[in-house]
Design a protein around this motif. Sequence first.
Motif, mmCIF file in Angstrom:
data_model
loop_
_atom_site.group_PDB
_atom_site.id
_atom_site.type_symbol
_atom_site.label_atom_id
_atom_site.label_comp_id
_atom_site.label_asym_id
_atom_site.label_seq_id
_atom_site.Cartn_x
_atom_site.Cartn_y
_atom_site.Cartn_z
ATOM 1 N N ASN A 96 1.568 4.253 -3.206
ATOM 2 C CA ASN A 96 0.853 5.475 -2.855
ATOM 3 C C ASN A 96 1.217 6.664 -3.735
ATOM 4 O O ASN A 96 0.394 7.537 -3.990
ATOM 5 C CB ASN A 96 1.114 5.822 -1.383
ATOM 6 N N MET B 187 -1.128 8.186 5.467
ATOM 7 C CA MET B 187 -0.423 6.912 5.361
ATOM 8 C C MET B 187 0.305 6.593 6.671
ATOM 9 O O MET B 187 0.319 5.438 7.120
ATOM 10 C CB MET B 187 0.559 6.994 4.186
ATOM 11 N N GLY C 2 -15.057 -3.718 -0.781
ATOM 12 C CA GLY C 2 -14.427 -3.465 0.503
ATOM 13 C C GLY C 2 -14.829 -4.411 1.627
ATOM 14 O O GLY C 2 -14.175 -4.437 2.667
ATOM 15 N N TYR D 49 -11.349 4.259 -10.247
ATOM 16 C CA TYR D 49 -12.397 3.278 -10.537
ATOM 17 C C TYR D 49 -11.892 2.008 -11.224
ATOM 18 O O TYR D 49 -12.612 1.360 -11.972
ATOM 19 C CB TYR D 49 -13.501 3.930 -11.387
ATOM 20 N N ASN E 202 -1.451 16.392 -14.267
ATOM 21 C CA ASN E 202 -2.639 15.576 -14.089
ATOM 22 C C ASN E 202 -3.769 16.357 -13.433
ATOM 23 O O ASN E 202 -3.732 16.650 -12.245
ATOM 24 C CB ASN E 202 -2.305 14.337 -13.267
ATOM 25 N N ASN F 201 -9.408 12.127 -7.398
ATOM 26 C CA ASN F 201 -9.247 10.740 -6.960
ATOM 27 C C ASN F 201 -8.154 9.991 -7.733
ATOM 28 O O ASN F 201 -7.972 8.794 -7.538
ATOM 29 C CB ASN F 201 -10.575 9.971 -6.968
ATOM 30 N N TRP F 202 -7.431 10.710 -8.578
ATOM 31 C CA TRP F 202 -6.246 10.105 -9.208
ATOM 32 C C TRP F 202 -5.017 10.241 -8.307
ATOM 33 O O TRP F 202 -3.984 9.619 -8.551
ATOM 34 C CB TRP F 202 -5.946 10.750 -10.567
ATOM 35 N N ALA F 203 -5.108 11.077 -7.302
ATOM 36 C CA ALA F 203 -3.988 11.225 -6.361
ATOM 37 C C ALA F 203 -4.011 10.075 -5.360
ATOM 38 O O ALA F 203 -5.028 9.381 -5.207
ATOM 39 C CB ALA F 203 -4.102 12.557 -5.632
ATOM 40 N N GLY F 204 -2.917 9.862 -4.669
ATOM 41 C CA GLY F 204 -2.852 8.829 -3.639
ATOM 42 C C GLY F 204 -3.319 9.386 -2.303
ATOM 43 O O GLY F 204 -4.276 10.161 -2.242
ATOM 44 N N THR G 270 -18.033 0.649 -5.736
ATOM 45 C CA THR G 270 -16.929 0.851 -6.657
ATOM 46 C C THR G 270 -16.026 1.927 -6.062
ATOM 47 O O THR G 270 -16.407 3.081 -5.979
ATOM 48 C CB THR G 270 -17.461 1.313 -8.030
ATOM 49 N N GLN G 271 -14.846 1.531 -5.624
ATOM 50 C CA GLN G 271 -13.972 2.503 -4.954
ATOM 51 C C GLN G 271 -13.229 3.354 -5.984
ATOM 52 O O GLN G 271 -12.735 2.837 -6.991
ATOM 53 C CB GLN G 271 -12.987 1.774 -4.048
ATOM 54 N N SER G 272 -13.164 4.638 -5.706
ATOM 55 C CA SER G 272 -12.517 5.525 -6.682
ATOM 56 C C SER G 272 -11.010 5.275 -6.730
ATOM 57 O O SER G 272 -10.438 5.120 -7.799
ATOM 58 C CB SER G 272 -12.835 6.985 -6.375
ATOM 59 N N LYS G 273 -10.365 5.232 -5.571
ATOM 60 C CA LYS G 273 -8.924 4.978 -5.568
ATOM 61 C C LYS G 273 -8.692 3.462 -5.466
ATOM 62 O O LYS G 273 -8.129 2.949 -4.483
ATOM 63 C CB LYS G 273 -8.257 5.730 -4.416
ATOM 64 N N VAL H 58 0.850 -1.199 0.000
ATOM 65 C CA VAL H 58 0.000 0.000 0.000
ATOM 66 C C VAL H 58 0.881 1.243 0.000
ATOM 67 O O VAL H 58 0.648 2.197 -0.752
ATOM 68 C CB VAL H 58 -0.951 -0.025 1.218
ATOM 69 N N THR H 59 1.889 1.234 0.848
ATOM 70 C CA THR H 59 2.781 2.383 0.927
ATOM 71 C C THR H 59 3.533 2.584 -0.389
ATOM 72 O O THR H 59 3.654 3.704 -0.894
ATOM 73 C CB THR H 59 3.795 2.168 2.073
ATOM 74 N N THR I 160 -17.074 4.787 0.432
ATOM 75 C CA THR I 160 -17.214 5.584 -0.788
ATOM 76 C C THR I 160 -18.219 6.716 -0.588
ATOM 77 O O THR I 160 -19.097 6.634 0.273
ATOM 78 C CB THR I 160 -17.726 4.742 -1.992
ATOM 79 N N MET J 191 -7.296 7.349 1.493
ATOM 80 C CA MET J 191 -7.346 6.248 0.530
ATOM 81 C C MET J 191 -8.796 5.923 0.185
ATOM 82 O O MET J 191 -9.180 5.875 -0.971
ATOM 83 C CB MET J 191 -6.678 5.009 1.135
ATOM 84 N N GLY K 141 2.275 9.306 -6.753
ATOM 85 C CA GLY K 141 1.887 9.597 -8.132
ATOM 86 C C GLY K 141 0.404 9.486 -8.393
ATOM 87 O O GLY K 141 -0.395 9.210 -7.486
ATOM 88 N N PHE K 142 0.046 9.711 -9.644
ATOM 89 C CA PHE K 142 -1.350 9.682 -10.053
ATOM 90 C C PHE K 142 -1.705 8.330 -10.676
ATOM 91 O O PHE K 142 -0.879 7.708 -11.331
ATOM 92 C CB PHE K 142 -1.607 10.791 -11.078
ATOM 93 N N ALA K 143 -2.931 7.915 -10.464
ATOM 94 C CA ALA K 143 -3.406 6.667 -11.078
ATOM 95 C C ALA K 143 -4.878 6.835 -11.425
ATOM 96 O O ALA K 143 -5.638 7.404 -10.633
ATOM 97 C CB ALA K 143 -3.234 5.494 -10.119
ATOM 98 N N PRO K 144 -5.288 6.368 -12.581
ATOM 99 C CA PRO K 144 -6.700 6.480 -12.962
ATOM 100 C C PRO K 144 -7.600 5.865 -11.899
ATOM 101 O O PRO K 144 -7.219 4.883 -11.246
ATOM 102 C CB PRO K 144 -6.785 5.700 -14.273
ATOM 103 N N ARG L 72 -6.706 1.571 -6.704
ATOM 104 C CA ARG L 72 -5.325 1.069 -6.581
ATOM 105 C C ARG L 72 -5.005 0.588 -5.173
ATOM 106 O O ARG L 72 -4.121 -0.245 -4.999
ATOM 107 C CB ARG L 72 -4.340 2.180 -6.962
ATOM 108 N N PHE L 73 -5.705 1.139 -4.187
ATOM 109 C CA PHE L 73 -5.372 0.741 -2.819
ATOM 110 C C PHE L 73 -5.893 -0.660 -2.475
ATOM 111 O O PHE L 73 -5.311 -1.347 -1.641
ATOM 112 C CB PHE L 73 -5.871 1.779 -1.814
ATOM 113 N N GLN M 70 -17.456 -1.826 7.652
ATOM 114 C CA GLN M 70 -16.158 -2.484 7.496
ATOM 115 C C GLN M 70 -15.748 -3.161 8.792
ATOM 116 O O GLN M 70 -15.879 -2.599 9.873
ATOM 117 C CB GLN M 70 -15.104 -1.468 7.052
#
Lengths: 338, 338, 338, 338
Positions: free
Chosen positions: A23, B16, A57, A30, B2, B7-10, A231-234, A19-20, B58, B205, A25-28, A236-237, B232
């Motif tokens: 963390n 964290m 989740g 959903y 970007n 929500n593209w940011a971490g 549907t979680q937006s981030k 996870v760390t 969410t 997150m 940078g940017f990531a698309p 990536r986590f 959760q």
Amino acid sequence: MNFASDNWAGATEAVMAAVTRHNGGFAPGYGGDPLTKAVNQRFAEIFEREVEVFFVGTGTAANALSMAAAGRPGGLVFASTEAHLQNDEFGATEFYTGGMKIVPVRSDAGLMDAAALSASIVRYGGRFGLPTVLSLTNATECGTVYEPAAVAELTAVGKSHGLVCHMDGARFANGVAALGVSPAEVTWKAGIDILSFGGTKNGCMAAEAIVVFEPGRFPNLTALRQRAGHTQSKARFIAAQFEGYFENGGWLQTARHANAMAARLTAGLSGKVRLGWQSTANEVFPVLPKATIARLRDAGARFYEWPAEGLGLDEDLIRLVTSFATSGDEVERFLALV
Amino acid sequence: MNFASDNWAGATEAVMAAVTRHNGGFAPGYGGDPLTKAVNQRFAEIFEREVEVFFVGTGTAANALSMAAAGRPGGLVFASTEAHLQNDEFGATEFYTGGMKIVPVRSDAGLMDAAALSASIVRYGGRFGLPTVLSLTNATECGTVYEPAAVAELTAVGKSHGLVCHMDGARFANGVAALGVSPAEVTWKAGIDILSFGGTKNGCMAAEAIVVFEPGRFPNLTALRQRAGHTQSKARFIAAQFEGYFENGGWLQTARHANAMAARLTAGLSGKVRLGWQSTANEVFPVLPKATIARLRDAGARFYEWPAEGLGLDEDLIRLVTSFATSGDEVERFLALV
Amino acid sequence: MNFASDNWAGATEAVMAAVTRHNGGFAPGYGGDPLTKAVNQRFAEIFEREVEVFFVGTGTAANALSMAAAGRPGGLVFASTEAHLQNDEFGATEFYTGGMKIVPVRSDAGLMDAAALSASIVRYGGRFGLPTVLSLTNATECGTVYEPAAVAELTAVGKSHGLVCHMDGARFANGVAALGVSPAEVTWKAGIDILSFGGTKNGCMAAEAIVVFEPGRFPNLTALRQRAGHTQSKARFIAAQFEGYFENGGWLQTARHANAMAARLTAGLSGKVRLGWQSTANEVFPVLPKATIARLRDAGARFYEWPAEGLGLDEDLIRLVTSFATSGDEVERFLALV
Amino acid sequence: MNFASDNWAGATEAVMAAVTRHNGGFAPGYGGDPLTKAVNQRFAEIFEREVEVFFVGTGTAANALSMAAAGRPGGLVFASTEAHLQNDEFGATEFYTGGMKIVPVRSDAGLMDAAALSASIVRYGGRFGLPTVLSLTNATECGTVYEPAAVAELTAVGKSHGLVCHMDGARFANGVAALGVSPAEVTWKAGIDILSFGGTKNGCMAAEAIVVFEPGRFPNLTALRQRAGHTQSKARFIAAQFEGYFENGGWLQTARHANAMAARLTAGLSGKVRLGWQSTANEVFPVLPKATIARLRDAGARFYEWPAEGLGLDEDLIRLVTSFATSGDEVERFLALV
């Protein structure tokens, strides 16, 4: 001496590190991020076939969305009398499916009986509703496990009546570890169509996945998840948690550790106290005198009573759950107190 | 460069760090842990009153559960034509409420008009359904903000018709930071009954909270959340995110940073290109020639088009979103390219 | 020799005459007509108190809307193992309530056991869901009846746990006639809060009513009914059926007739064949050799088998239902054949 | 002078006679009776093809069940801004479909615009939801009608986007009578997949039918209807209403009569007062001075105001509805008063 639940533990180091690590940078959002795609690929490798994966989740979300994906109006879900789906989710299946009913099927220590399943389908199909889904939990809520052959026997009964076959794998890792089989053998090779794959109880923070073994078979899943706010937006986590979870086979190591701790409890208790039933995954269910239970609590042990029948007035059935975070020391201290 | 979405940011470092810090040891599940209790207390301090807090993963869950808590059969929700609730949640409100309708109310750059609200309630109440909830987003989906007086004017209209007043605060921090007011002033002191408090877009997150300003007013919320699979088990991890989020007022600093980056974009674009409207939170909506848009994309800029009317054939309205992770350098490079 | 179901009969002359009589002229729709108001007043007289009445077209609608009116998210409905609500309505309660669960309570010939009810509430309340409604059927699905004292005992248990108490009165007239009590005694005076009052099975075409004993207690009912499409526009035709139904106490006369025909069946069968259980309303459940069943069918008798346990291989339990349209001649012919 | 609504009238003589005629004797419940089968065959003849027919008691049920049959999670229904489905059914579509949204499409006097439909599908498809159903009302809520070519144009747009095409035929007979076309031409031959066929407004007591033009296409309909409590046990009484309704083409005669009465109103009002729009079925919408409206009411005329824009302060748009029960005398008296 914490045996209250595997969800009282935190996350493993590997999960937290992943996870760390992901963390920055940017990531698309959903699920459009490359990590999610890579982790989906990991699922395909683990299950030895193309699969479709939907992160959520919670385990209840994974189960209820699976039921909604596989369901139909007036449908019936067949599950064991011990099923989490029926006993612990506050009507999530009924809510998500627009009112499908769950039919509890006779089980022994959480293991559904194929004859009882068959009888239930015949008995309740028609007037009561339309037989639609079979859901079996592996490892079960009672710490027992279905061998691949047992899964295949149950899904064969289900499929002969046209049922979609679901596995609630909230403790899938513990089940696979206890069985010593491959994930594929105990799921799609044994007739499972859709799986709630749990990560949370075995060392993630909040990571569950719905795994569809025939991609595209349940076309509503994307919309069902979004409509439910799952549907979680981030995303990536969640993906990162699974990356860490799978790293170097860690998910099976933590499960094996939890199972081993439970086996030590079982070994230490056997002969001294009665066990409600034999279990091989990460839960143990001894019957203890109430006085002993009180003494254990006073000494700092944490656990819950479990509903049971046929007990004496002075005793209770308790549930002991182990996890990746359970130490041998804790187990020994507990056993010494008993 | 970007600017696709916040929500593209971490996650922020503070978030964290808190998650890592609270990972060790055992903690009761489902919100029974001391950290959850402590964080609830932080919410009370921030809002200067006793509040009831429900964590979810969410923003859609926070909104839809709020609607279900405040709703009733045949009810109507009044929200702006730009409301996320209506435009981006795939029927979550309708699903969670058993079929309530959302009535879009005329708005200007996302800001609902009190006269239009009043007219809508009169027009649609009765034959169409039962006016039940007012939902306003602050900061809005268009990067604009409601002053406390504007909130109070709208909630006064709502309350005169018996409506429960909800605020969608997916970008609450950006709104509060832009307004320079206290969280209390722009919510319950201005008539808000229930708030979707967002953490995810501003550096968590996956951490959102439903905040009820009169504890106990919506007694079904606990069951609604569980039935939906939004409770959760390892709740400490949402709590930890919020602990890190609030630390040293960090949540408002990250919001101020995002807003400042947006202001720099606005300043840099003004005079050179037309803006769809003036915004003060972390979103900017310039109208650009399609050729420019293509050129920006080629240079690596990320952003989305936004639906708009009254555009020329050769231009589009785009949305630029800034976040805690946006750097001044990115902004300058983008402006230089325009 | 038609004993298939009381819904195989048509409408009584009085009902048909009333429908014809009220056909002429214009009348406000949706229950705003004077006849509906007059019939509501008749309900008040019959129940010896002010009541609120909601007409619907089917018994399932009456039950499911009652459950929705009395329910809450995550709620549990306690009903007998034989309850129509659970066994014959294809998930209507679950659908209308957004997913409440029905907990089947041990019963003897359809009569719920107060001790079993109490044990069920304790056992399932909490983890499984929130105890919310008690539903008992009178006359039961097995042709048995609850005395007012038995109703009061069950509702006392229910109310001690905060349950709303519902009666499924699909065969209410048969129950009241068999008991020889007043409608008030066996309902609100015995703790019933809301009643599905059936007319269809006892001589109406399609007329059922939800009767609320404390007007205004379930404020959502009007909207629930409309949202479900159960608000009939030409409501006068349901009202007219009830006018004809109640005329000169006809509703109890038809019920007494049906019960008497059942009693003749019981008397004629007793000593010759085993009865599944003793019943006093308009249903009789003999155990017959399969050969006899086949012979009866060949001779033109119509009836259904009924699920049962503890039968010999060569026998089946059958259900014989009588109605206002059953003739003594039919009964005698049937008995002669047995 | 009753022009309040066509549901203020009773039933035609033919309908009442058929109901009375079929009252005697026993008949299988839930649609298993021979009369239901015979009437289904009548539907097939009327539509010149095999059809599947589901009786229900209200138009809202027919619409909402059709939407549920044709729908999917996250789906969108496109319907005119005047659609009954959207404006008058208290969220039935949203409830029955688990939360689908209705997108109002620009219309002129209830007639949807193909270009606007196309634009709406493009605009709202994707982010907002999944385009799934097109619903058009014929005759419309404004008394206007779609020619077969207009229906075909709209369904072609719909089908090019994969939509199921539904017609709300609450006033289908009035539409067919006004158009002078065959029922087939304006439905399945013009691309309609599923029809809410109304009987109630045109002379039945409570008889509506969902007509599926490709039998088996919507396999959930049987269960959807039962789960909603819309499966009537004594189905023969709906069947009998339809038998009487169709007898000797009576359904089109009553519709022609109602239309003719409306035409007389239109003729008598034209030149004297402004009409909101031209209509050809059984509804007329004049704009009248408020003083005239008051005078008409004082003289015993019954009608409702209708929402409208662009009116002077001293005038209102009213709706006049005619039916089989409207007499020429009533019309003349009304016109004389204006």
